[in-house]
Design a protein around this motif. Structure first.
Motif, PDB file in Angstrom:
ATOM      1  N   HIS A  10      55.606  15.806  -9.019  1.00  0.00           N
ATOM      2  CA  HIS A  10      56.241  16.198  -7.795  1.00  0.00           C
ATOM      3  C   HIS A  10      56.463  17.930  -8.312  1.00  0.00           C
ATOM      4  O   HIS A  10      56.475  18.578  -7.365  1.00  0.00           O
ATOM      5  N   THR A  11      56.449  18.175  -9.321  1.00  0.00           N
ATOM      6  CA  THR A  11      56.255  19.731  -9.849  1.00  0.00           C
ATOM      7  C   THR A  11      55.125  20.170  -9.097  1.00  0.00           C
ATOM      8  O   THR A  11      55.237  21.301  -8.798  1.00  0.00           O
ATOM      9  N   ALA A  12      53.839  19.680  -9.183  1.00  0.00           N
ATOM     10  CA  ALA A  12      52.681  19.862  -8.656  1.00  0.00           C
ATOM     11  C   ALA A  12      52.810  20.046  -7.080  1.00  0.00           C
ATOM     12  O   ALA A  12      52.130  21.188  -6.397  1.00  0.00           O
ATOM     13  N   ARG A  14      55.528  20.531  -5.337  1.00  0.00           N
ATOM     14  CA  ARG A  14      56.363  21.406  -4.967  1.00  0.00           C
ATOM     15  C   ARG A  14      55.801  22.862  -5.348  1.00  0.00           C
ATOM     16  O   ARG A  14      55.975  23.893  -4.310  1.00  0.00           O
ATOM     17  N   ALA A  15      54.771  23.062  -5.912  1.00  0.00           N
ATOM     18  CA  ALA A  15      54.223  24.191  -6.240  1.00  0.00           C
ATOM     19  C   ALA A  15      53.120  24.568  -5.086  1.00  0.00           C
ATOM     20  O   ALA A  15      52.936  25.667  -4.622  1.00  0.00           O
ATOM     21  N   ALA A  16      52.634  23.596  -4.717  1.00  0.00           N
ATOM     22  CA  ALA A  16      51.412  23.496  -3.754  1.00  0.00           C
ATOM     23  C   ALA A  16      51.963  23.942  -2.385  1.00  0.00           C
ATOM     24  O   ALA A  16      51.622  25.021  -1.671  1.00  0.00           O
ATOM     25  N   VAL A  17      53.237  23.089  -1.905  1.00  0.00           N
ATOM     26  CA  VAL A  17      53.833  23.608  -0.749  1.00  0.00           C
ATOM     27  C   VAL A  17      54.517  24.932  -0.732  1.00  0.00           C
ATOM     28  O   VAL A  17      54.317  25.822   0.205  1.00  0.00           O
ATOM     29  N   SER A  18      55.133  25.538  -1.943  1.00  0.00           N
ATOM     30  CA  SER A  18      55.364  26.802  -1.996  1.00  0.00           C
ATOM     31  C   SER A  18      54.425  27.761  -1.663  1.00  0.00           C
ATOM     32  O   SER A  18      54.586  28.859  -0.892  1.00  0.00           O
ATOM     33  N   GLY A  55      49.514   7.910   6.022  1.00  0.00           N
ATOM     34  CA  GLY A  55      50.677   8.821   5.310  1.00  0.00           C
ATOM     35  C   GLY A  55      50.062   8.795   3.932  1.00  0.00           C
ATOM     36  O   GLY A  55      48.990   8.429   3.407  1.00  0.00           O
ATOM     37  N   GLY A  56      51.238   9.603   3.070  1.00  0.00           N
ATOM     38  CA  GLY A  56      50.995   9.606   1.874  1.00  0.00           C
ATOM     39  C   GLY A  56      51.209   8.636   0.851  1.00  0.00           C
ATOM     40  O   GLY A  56      50.963   8.790  -0.349  1.00  0.00           O
ATOM     41  N   GLY A  57      52.091   7.853   1.259  1.00  0.00           N
ATOM     42  CA  GLY A  57      52.491   6.601   0.475  1.00  0.00           C
ATOM     43  C   GLY A  57      53.807   6.942  -0.105  1.00  0.00           C
ATOM     44  O   GLY A  57      53.886   6.279  -1.184  1.00  0.00           O
ATOM     45  N   GLY A  58      54.244   8.183  -0.017  1.00  0.00           N
ATOM     46  CA  GLY A  58      55.520   8.712  -1.086  1.00  0.00           C
ATOM     47  C   GLY A  58      56.826   8.309  -0.111  1.00  0.00           C
ATOM     48  O   GLY A  58      57.003   7.117   0.500  1.00  0.00           O
ATOM     49  N   GLY A  59      57.923   8.872  -0.343  1.00  0.00           N
ATOM     50  CA  GLY A  59      58.814   8.579   0.415  1.00  0.00           C
ATOM     51  C   GLY A  59      59.746   9.897   0.547  1.00  0.00           C
ATOM     52  O   GLY A  59      59.305  10.658   0.849  1.00  0.00           O
ATOM     53  N   ILE A  60      61.042   9.504   1.030  1.00  0.00           N
ATOM     54  CA  ILE A  60      61.909  10.787   1.208  1.00  0.00           C
ATOM     55  C   ILE A  60      62.245  11.616   0.244  1.00  0.00           C
ATOM     56  O   ILE A  60      62.310  12.760   0.196  1.00  0.00           O
ATOM     57  N   THR A  61      62.110  10.977  -1.195  1.00  0.00           N
ATOM     58  CA  THR A  61      61.845  11.983  -2.170  1.00  0.00           C
ATOM     59  C   THR A  61      60.954  13.158  -1.946  1.00  0.00           C
ATOM     60  O   THR A  61      61.125  14.466  -2.250  1.00  0.00           O
ATOM     61  N   GLU A  62      59.667  12.886  -1.797  1.00  0.00           N
ATOM     62  CA  GLU A  62      58.507  13.778  -1.593  1.00  0.00           C
ATOM     63  C   GLU A  62      58.835  14.529  -0.367  1.00  0.00           C
ATOM     64  O   GLU A  62      58.587  15.872  -0.064  1.00  0.00           O
TER      65      GLU A  62
END
Length: 384
Positions: A10-12, A14-18, A55-62
Motif C-alpha cells: 500500500h505504501t508503494a 500510494r507513492a506511485a499514484v502520488s 481488475g487489480g484484484g484489490g478492494g475499496i482500501t486500494e
C-alpha cells in the motif's frame, strides 16, 4: 486483529499514484479524460475489481488510496466514486456472468464509464420515498421516473438506476416498503433523457436531471435479484461513502500543502508567517483532523473488504462525516493563510471553497449521518 497500518504494498501504491498525479498536467479541452485513461492504463481505475475480469484484484482500501493521492496532488477524479466503486462493486458482487464479462473489463481499463442514479426530487435522504418504478411487460422491464444530481451522465455509457418494483406499493399509490432494484440503462435507450443542472460548482463532472419515460429494458438489464432489497443497494452505498471520504481527504491535503508552502516562504516582518502560532496552530489542527479522518476511512475500507457490511456501514458514515468536516476546515484555513492570494486563480484555492462543501452534503448530509449514529450506534429513538 489485522492492523490498519499500511502494508509495504500500500505504501508503494500510494507513492506511485502520488508521483503519477503530480506529473500530470490537465489540458483545457479534456480536463479529466486524459488523466482517467492514463490512470486506467496503469491499473489504478480498476484496482478494486476482480483480476478475472481485468481488475487489480484489490478492494475499496486500494481504490480509496488511489483517489486520495490523486486529490492530494490536485487531480481528483470524481467519477472514481461512481464508476468502479459503486457500479463496478455492485456488478462484481451481484451481476450475472454476462454482465461481468460485458462491463467489468471495460470499467477497469477505462474504456467505458457508468453513472449512478438514486436521488430523486422528492426522495433525497429518504430513499424509502423513491418513486421510480419498474414494472414487468412480458419478459421486459419498463422504467418510469426522475432522478436528480446524477454525475457524469454525459460521459457515461450507461447509468445504474435505482428503482422499485410495483409490488412494493403501499396504500393510495404511495411507496410501500423499499425493495430497490438496480438496472443498467444504456445512454441511448429510448425514453431516457437528461438535462444538465446549472451549478455554481464548476467541476469537470457535470450534474444532471434524468427522465425515464417508459424506458424498455430487457430482462438481462436487471442487476442481481429483484427481491434482494437493501443488501444490494448498500453494497454500492458503503463504498460511495468511503470513496467520498477519500475525495475529501485528498482535497484537504492539497489545500493544506499549498498553505504550508506559502506559510514557509511568505515573509512580512522578520520571519516567515508560518513561524507565528496564529498561522501554524490552525494548520497543525487541520492536519490532525485529516489524519484522524483517514484512519476512520481506512477502518471502513478494511471492514468492507473483509465482508463486514454492517460494521462497514457504521464506519463508512463516520469516515464520510469526519472527512467532510476536516476538508472544509482545511480549505478555509488554507485560504485564510494566503489572505488575498487565497482568492486568486493563480493559487487555485478559491474554487475549493465551494467544492469542499460537497463532502458535507453528498452523498448523504452530515445531519443524516448524525441521525444514523444517534439511533443505530447509540440506541437513541428516531425523531423521524
Amino acid at each position: 486483529m489485522t492492523t490498519l497500518i499500511e502494508s509495504e504494498e500500500h505504501t508503494a501504491l500510494r507513492a506511485a499514484v502520488s508521483s503519477f498525479a503530480k506529473h500530470h498536467t490537465r489540458t483545457p479541452d479534456a480536463p479529466t479524460k486524459t488523466l482517467w485513461q492514463e490512470a486506467a492504463k496503469l491499473g489504478y481505475i480498476g484496482v478494486n475489481l476482480p483480476e478475472a475480469y481485468g481488475g487489480g484484484g484489490g478492494g475499496i482500501t486500494e481504490l480509496s488510496l488511489v483517489l486520495e493521492e490523486l486529490g492530494a496532488a490536485g487531480n481528483p477524479l470524481l467519477m472514481m466514486i461512481v464508476s468502479p466503486a459503486i457500479c463496478g462493486t455492485v456488478i462484481a458482487r451481484f451481476g450475472t456472468e454476462a454482465q461481468k464479462q460485458e462491463w467489468l473489463p471495460a470499467l477497469a481499463d477505462g474504456t467505458r464509464l457508468m453513472a449512478f442514479g438514486i436521488t430523486e426530487p422528492d426522495a433525497g435522504s429518504n430513499s424509502h420515498r423513491i418513486t421510480t418504478t419498474a414494472r414487468k411487460d412480458g419478459a421486459d422491464w419498463l422504467l418510469t421516473g426522475r432522478k436528480v444530481f446524477v454525475s457524469g451522465v454525459d460521459i457515461a455509457d450507461a447509468t445504474l438506476i435505482v428503482g422499485r418494483t410495483e409490488t412494493g406499493s403501499g396504500k393510495e399509490g404511495r411507496p410501500g416498503s423499499l425493495k430497490p432494484c438496480l438496472f443498467i440503462v444504456p445512454r441511448d435507450a429510448p425514453g431516457f433523457s437528461r438535462r444538465q443542472i446549472d451549478m455554481e460548482l464548476h467541476g469537470a463532472e457535470k450534474q444532471f436531471e434524468l427522465v425515464l419515460d417508459d424506458v424498455r429494458l430487457p430482462a438481462e438489464a436487471l442487476v442481481g435479484d429483484e427481491d434482494a432489497g437493501l443488501l444490494q443497494l448498500f453494497a454500492g452505498l458503503n463504498p460511495e461513502r468511503i470513496m467520498t471520504a477519500a475525495f475529501a481527504i485528498g482535497m484537504g491535503r492539497y489545500a493544506l500543502s499549498r498553505a504550508i508552502e506559502y506559510a514557509r516562504d511568505r515573509t512580512v516582518w522578520k520571519t516567515p508567517i508560518g513561524a507565528h502560532q496564529a498561522i501554524a496552530h490552525p494548520l497543525a489542527q487541520a492536519h490532525i483532523d485529516l489524519e484522524l479522518a483517514r484512519l476512520m476511512m481506512q477502518k471502513a475500507a478494511h471492514l468492507y473488504d473483509a465482508g463486514d457490511d454492517v460494521g462497514a456501514g457504521e464506519a463508512a458514515n463516520m469516515a464520510k462525516y469526519a472527512a467532510g468536516e476536516a476538508c472544509v476546515k482545511a480549505v478555509d484555513q488554507a485560504v485564510h493563510t494566503l489572505g488575498g492570494n487565497g482568492l486568486t486563480r493563480e493559487f487555485g484555492l478559491a474554487s475549493l471553497i465551494t467544492a469542499s462543501r460537497v463532502a458535507r452534503i453528498a452523498p448523504v448530509s452530515r445531519e443524516m449521518i448524525l441521525n444514523y449514529v444517534s439511533h443505530q450506534t447509540l440506541g437513541l429513538p428516531k425523531s423521524y
